[in-house]
Write an enzyme that holds these catalytic residues in place. Structure first.
Site, short mmCIF file in Angstrom:
data_model
loop_
_atom_site.label_atom_id
_atom_site.label_comp_id
_atom_site.label_asym_id
_atom_site.label_seq_id
_atom_site.Cartn_x
_atom_site.Cartn_y
_atom_site.Cartn_z
N LYS A 139 0.81 -1.21 0.00
CA LYS A 139 0.00 0.00 0.00
C LYS A 139 0.85 1.27 0.00
O LYS A 139 0.43 2.31 -0.53
CB LYS A 139 -0.95 0.01 1.20
CG LYS A 139 -1.82 -1.24 1.31
CD LYS A 139 -2.75 -1.42 0.14
CE LYS A 139 -3.36 -2.81 0.12
NZ LYS A 139 -4.11 -3.14 -1.08
N GLU A 181 -1.83 7.21 8.14
CA GLU A 181 -2.37 8.11 7.15
C GLU A 181 -3.37 9.01 7.84
O GLU A 181 -4.06 8.57 8.76
CB GLU A 181 -3.09 7.25 6.10
CG GLU A 181 -3.23 7.85 4.75
CD GLU A 181 -3.74 6.81 3.75
OE1 GLU A 181 -2.99 6.41 2.87
OE2 GLU A 181 -4.91 6.39 3.89
N HIS A 192 -14.91 -0.58 8.11
CA HIS A 192 -14.18 -0.68 6.84
C HIS A 192 -14.62 -1.85 5.97
O HIS A 192 -13.94 -2.22 5.03
CB HIS A 192 -12.67 -0.73 7.08
CG HIS A 192 -12.21 0.33 8.03
ND1 HIS A 192 -12.14 1.66 7.66
CD2 HIS A 192 -11.86 0.29 9.33
CE1 HIS A 192 -11.74 2.37 8.70
NE2 HIS A 192 -11.57 1.56 9.74
N ARG A 212 -8.34 -6.74 -8.94
CA ARG A 212 -9.17 -7.95 -9.11
C ARG A 212 -10.61 -7.54 -9.37
O ARG A 212 -10.94 -6.36 -9.28
CB ARG A 212 -9.12 -8.76 -7.83
CG ARG A 212 -9.45 -7.87 -6.63
CD ARG A 212 -9.74 -8.62 -5.38
NE ARG A 212 -9.70 -7.75 -4.22
CZ ARG A 212 -10.68 -6.98 -3.78
NH1 ARG A 212 -11.83 -6.92 -4.45
NH2 ARG A 212 -10.54 -6.24 -2.71
#
Lengths: 497, 164
Positions: free
Chosen positions: A114, A198, A233, A290
């Protein structure tokens, strides 16, 4: 052409349907638990690959490859989850001379890291959130980093996905604790304990853009999806197009997604995820290399069968679709039916499906691997069905969704069907005003007058049912007790016939 | 006359049945049922129409009832003997493992005062960490598990006592 589907559940069945559409042969793989599963029965061929735990079956690269060799499969479709984002798997598949229906192993590796993906996006001129440019080892949180970025911050797994290994921290003290717990969960889920932090933007909407690339520098953008209805999430409800999205912002999002795709020289289907802040600034989050769980809503609004397109692209290597042929019409909404109990903090549930009623009708699609009598275990993902509706406008789609959710009945285990209905009919959802934190504070509304009436009917029905059953049992007991007398009486009567 | 106490969520209903006649909470209504199969599928027939129901026993006197737009656990207790209602036992202070797993963290010890929603135990299952929180403010009576321990579905982990 023969395609092995290295997956299970609804997505395996979905891909097999695409194979059938295209006249290709499908091969299923299955574990002990899935000997009778729908995907095993639906495929033209099926190969056993190992015991129930995914690590010994659906995640076992050698077993999947052996199944492909045994059946002489030309291609492998990984679906989502399991091996779909494993670069080593993609590499081994290609090395074995089999087509991998997905991105190149290099692109999977880049998007899987990531932090690396953030860098690529930033270099491509796509805004990323303020955050650490290096990963934090467990416990080694640099001082001041949280304050530098500005709390609240999100702690995320470098190899993350599916909402796992993500934690929110509001202070230095909490950050230390969350880095520990996120990295622990990341180690469990991904075998990599590296995490990064983040800035956490709130309120924000989660909007993602579907891309399709040919690996030769051509990237198509196939619309966006709003996925702000998330619980911890995990997406629960998705919608296409994003309601009320500004035309100019949409165009900028598409361009950003295209740039990310170009930077990766992307091949196959992919999703570029963004956070859209209140001030209409957006930030790159990650790329999902994907087919996405929520792909059907894009299919319904664009009329493009994404899986067919993906398979054909993998088979031929070239795109037949052109950007100006892609348009969105109406609104599509997906609701994820999961075997979890909303009243017990979404604990996974299990049980045998004793009664099943699947909605149907105009504009209604259900992707699932459910069948009556099926035993739902907690061995795999809790997603058991996806209800997808389309309407010529948003209001129609919502009404259709509510009707279909009512019609959807699964008995024998607890699901989130009632919870989904509460969300869809909530004020904020109806007006399209939801952000990613919506479900954190979501309260189900008090029951209405109609519901009171329905509860009363239910009480009546249940009491009458039990009453009848008790009477039947009582009658049977009396009958059995009297049987010998009846038998004796019959014998006496025989003489008269 | 047969009497049934029905409880759905927090609501209680009293249904009385005598032959073809039915009363709910003392009011006579027209209602009958028609079995659709031997597996718990039936129709409730009322003046205004018919509605399909599915009923499945969960445990003694508790049934999962499913109908269009509703799925609820329903307690149906026939009035037994002297009309005494059997108390549905509900051990509200017991925090049980809903699925098998390994205890990853125990954050309380016996005697601790806990706030509503405070994390008590963290369980690792299906590669996820699940937090178990106090359903109310109270005192920890017993801690039945320790870090690293395997638990089975239904195993008690923490016993809580509600603050009066």
């Amino acid at each position: 052409m023969k395609i092995l589907i290295a997956n299970r559940g609804e997505i395996a069945v979905r891909i097999m349907r695409a194979c059938r559409d295209l006249g290709y042969t499908s091969v299923a793989v299955y574990s002990d638990r899935d000997r009778e599963a729908l995907h095993t029965r639906y495929a033209d061929e099926a190969v056993y690959i190992g015991p129930t735990p995914a690590s010994q079956s659906y995640l076992n690269i050698d077993a999947v490859l052996a199944a492909a060799r045994k059946t002489k499969a030309d291609a492998i479709h990984p679906g989502y989850g399991f091996l779909s984002e494993n670069p080593l798997f993609a590499q081994k598949v290609e090395k074995a001379g089999i087509i991998f229906i997905g991105p190149s192993p290099e692109a999977i590796a880049l998007t899987g890291d990531k932090l690396e993906a953030r860098k690529i996006a930033a270099q491509a001129g796509v805004p990323v959130l303020p955050g650490s440019e290096f990963s934090l080892a467990d416990g080694g949180v640099p001082k001041e980093i949280g304050t530098d970025i500005g709390y609240p911050v999100l702690v995320k797994a470098v190899s993350g996905g599916g909402g796992r290994g993500i934690r929110l921290a509001d202070s230095d003290e909490e950050l230390l604790r969350m880095v520990g717990s996120a990295s622990q969960e990341a180690e469990l889920a991904f075998g990599d304990d590296k995490v990064y932090i983040e800035k956490f933007v709130r309120p924000a909407r989660h909007i993602e853009v579907q891309i399709l690339g040919d690996g030769n520098g051509n990237i198509l953008v196939i619309g966006e999806r709003e996925c702000s209805i998330q619980r911890r999430h995990q997406k629960l409800i998705e919608e296409a197009p994003a309601p009320g999205l500004d035309k100019e912002v949409r165009a900028r999002l598409y361009e950003a997604a295209r740039q990310v795709g170009l930077a990766l020289n992307y091949r196959s289907l992919g999703t570029v995820e963004f956070l859209l802040a209140e001030n209409q600034n957006f930030y790159f989050i990650e790329v999902n290399p994907r087919i996405q769980v929520e792909h059907p809503i894009t299919e319904l609004v664009t009329g493009i069968d994404l899986v067919n397109t993906q398979i054909l692209l993998a088979a031929s290597g070239c795109l037949t679709l052109q950007q100006d042929q892609i348009q969105m019409r109406g609104t599509a909404i997906e609701a994820r039916v999961i075997a979890e109990d909303p009243d017990q903090s979404f604990m996974p549930t299990s049980g045998q499906v004793s009664y099943l009623k699947i909605p149907s009708g105009s504009g209604i699609r259900v992707d699932s691997a459910l069948y009556q009598g099926m035993y739902i275990s907690t061995d795999y993902d809790s997603l058991i069905a996806k209800l997808i509706v389309w309407g010529e406008d948003r209001a129609t789609a919502i009404r259709r969704m509510l009707g279909a959710l009512e019609e959807f009945n699964i008995a024998g285990l607890t699901t989130d069907l009632g919870y989904l209905r509460d969300i869809v009919r909530s004020e904020a959802f109806l007006s399209g005003q939801v952000d990613t934190m919506y479900l954190e504070s979501f309260q189900t509304t008090d029951s209405s007058e109609d519901e009171e009436k329905l509860l009363k009917e239910t009480a009546l029905a249940a009491a009458l049912f039990i009453h009848n059953k008790l009477k039947q049992t009582a009658a049977r007991v009396t009958r059995e007790a009297n049987q010998w007398r009846t038998a004796a009486w019959r014998e006496q009567m025989v003489g008269f016939y | 006359m047969d009497k049934y106490h029905v409880t759905i969520g927090g609501k209680e209903y009293q249904v009385e049945i005598e032959g073809e006649r039915v009363w709910i909470d003392g009011n006579e209504v027209y209602a009958g049922i028609h079995f659709l199969n031997d597996d718990g599928l039936f129709m409730l027939e009322r003046d205004e129409g018919k509605r399909e129901f599915h009923i499945k026993p969960r445990e003694e006197d508790v049934y999962q009832v499913t109908t269009r737009g509703l799925q609820v656990d329903t307690v149906v207790q026939p009035e037994r003997g002297h009309g005494k209602k059997r108390e549905v036992k509900k051990d509200e202070g017991s925090i049980n493992a809903p699925i098998p797993g390994v205890v990853s963290q125990v954050l309380v010890t016996a005697g601790d005062a806990v706030d509503n929603n405070q994390v008590l135990v963290v369980l690792e299952s299906m590669k996820m960490l699940m937090e178990f929180r106090a359903p109310f403010a109270g005192t920890v009576e017993k801690v039945l598990v320790s870090k690293g321990q395997n638990v089975e579905k239904g195993d008690g982990m923490v016993a809580l006592k509600r603050t009066e």
